[in-house]
Design a protein around this motif. Sequence first.
Motif, short mmCIF file in Angstrom:
data_model
loop_
_atom_site.label_atom_id
_atom_site.label_comp_id
_atom_site.label_asym_id
_atom_site.label_seq_id
_atom_site.Cartn_x
_atom_site.Cartn_y
_atom_site.Cartn_z
N CYS A 162 -57.57 -56.43 1.99
CA CYS A 162 -56.74 -57.48 2.60
C CYS A 162 -57.49 -58.80 2.67
O CYS A 162 -56.92 -59.88 2.41
CB CYS A 162 -56.29 -57.06 4.00
SG CYS A 162 -55.08 -55.71 4.03
N ARG A 168 -57.54 -60.32 -0.80
CA ARG A 168 -56.23 -60.87 -1.15
C ARG A 168 -55.97 -62.19 -0.43
O ARG A 168 -55.40 -63.13 -0.99
CB ARG A 168 -55.15 -59.84 -0.82
CG ARG A 168 -53.78 -60.11 -1.47
CD ARG A 168 -52.89 -61.07 -0.68
NE ARG A 168 -52.61 -60.60 0.65
CZ ARG A 168 -51.53 -59.87 0.98
NH1 ARG A 168 -50.66 -59.52 0.06
NH2 ARG A 168 -51.34 -59.51 2.25
N ASN A 169 -56.40 -62.28 0.82
CA ASN A 169 -56.15 -63.49 1.60
C ASN A 169 -57.11 -64.62 1.25
O ASN A 169 -56.80 -65.79 1.50
CB ASN A 169 -56.26 -63.18 3.09
CG ASN A 169 -55.17 -62.24 3.56
OD1 ASN A 169 -54.10 -62.15 2.96
ND2 ASN A 169 -55.43 -61.51 4.64
N THR A 185 -53.18 -61.26 -6.83
CA THR A 185 -52.07 -60.45 -6.37
C THR A 185 -52.50 -58.98 -6.35
O THR A 185 -53.08 -58.49 -7.33
CB THR A 185 -50.85 -60.61 -7.30
OG1 THR A 185 -50.44 -61.98 -7.29
CG2 THR A 185 -49.70 -59.73 -6.85
N ASN A 230 -51.06 -55.34 -6.28
CA ASN A 230 -49.85 -54.54 -6.48
C ASN A 230 -50.06 -53.15 -5.88
O ASN A 230 -50.84 -52.36 -6.41
CB ASN A 230 -49.55 -54.41 -7.98
CG ASN A 230 -49.44 -55.76 -8.67
OD1 ASN A 230 -48.72 -56.64 -8.22
ND2 ASN A 230 -50.19 -55.93 -9.75
N GLY A 277 -41.17 -56.42 -0.30
CA GLY A 277 -41.91 -57.37 0.51
C GLY A 277 -43.40 -57.21 0.32
O GLY A 277 -43.87 -56.84 -0.75
N ASP A 278 -44.14 -57.48 1.38
CA ASP A 278 -45.60 -57.42 1.33
C ASP A 278 -46.06 -55.98 1.54
O ASP A 278 -46.30 -55.54 2.66
CB ASP A 278 -46.19 -58.34 2.41
CG ASP A 278 -47.70 -58.49 2.30
OD1 ASP A 278 -48.34 -57.69 1.58
OD2 ASP A 278 -48.25 -59.41 2.93
N ALA A 307 -49.42 -55.46 3.45
CA ALA A 307 -49.30 -55.57 4.90
C ALA A 307 -48.69 -54.30 5.49
O ALA A 307 -49.11 -53.83 6.56
CB ALA A 307 -48.46 -56.79 5.28
#
Length: 217
Positions: free
Chosen positions: A24, A27-28, A33, A35, A114-115, A118
């Motif tokens: 995470c 990614r942030n 991206t 997947n 969606g995400d 998350a």
Amino acid sequence: MPHSVDLFWSFRSPYSYLALPRICEIRNTYDVTVNVRPVYPIAVRNPGFFKAAHPLWIDYLMTDIARIGEMKGIPISWPRPDPVKMNRETREIPREQPYIHRLTHLGVAAAETGDGLAFIDEVSRLIWNGETRGWQEGDHLANAAAKAGFDLAALDRLIAADEDRYIAKVEANQAALEAAGHWGVPTLAYRNEAFFGQDRVDVCLWRMQQNGLTRRG
């Protein structure tokens, strides 16, 4: 050039859970991206796996995940109930599984709508962090899904409307995992190269940086 990495992941894998905070963070922080591609746990894909494992394997696993959690400051405790029903004494896996198929299909639905990262982050914390016994009861799952921006009931309706498609999607993810070069989770697959294990996440980051990955602006 856009960067994209596939994350093959299981809700029953403690190492998948332990890998998530770093994934995470990457990614942030970086322009990549992730997947999310959920798969069924190895215990479901290969019911004889634990019976064939060395007798010390489970004891070592429990010791290892506890110390990794302590080192990284990630609370971890074996879920109650276990997402995969298993006879601990005989290591047999019953054919009927009350939790893992729903969880895995929810992960697929979340990734499609969606995400997904998350979603698996919030739900895995609910299952693995030791704070909630009976994570499958009441509104625990619904609250975790809501934290990630999802309506759990809506995801369940999507799955109920075409469950065979979700089963096929998970099976396709499992085939893609092996095609990428591994069979276990967590595995990050980047440009036809597999990075297996929570201790290989930064190796994958290094490879992406070699190919021009930059921080988000």
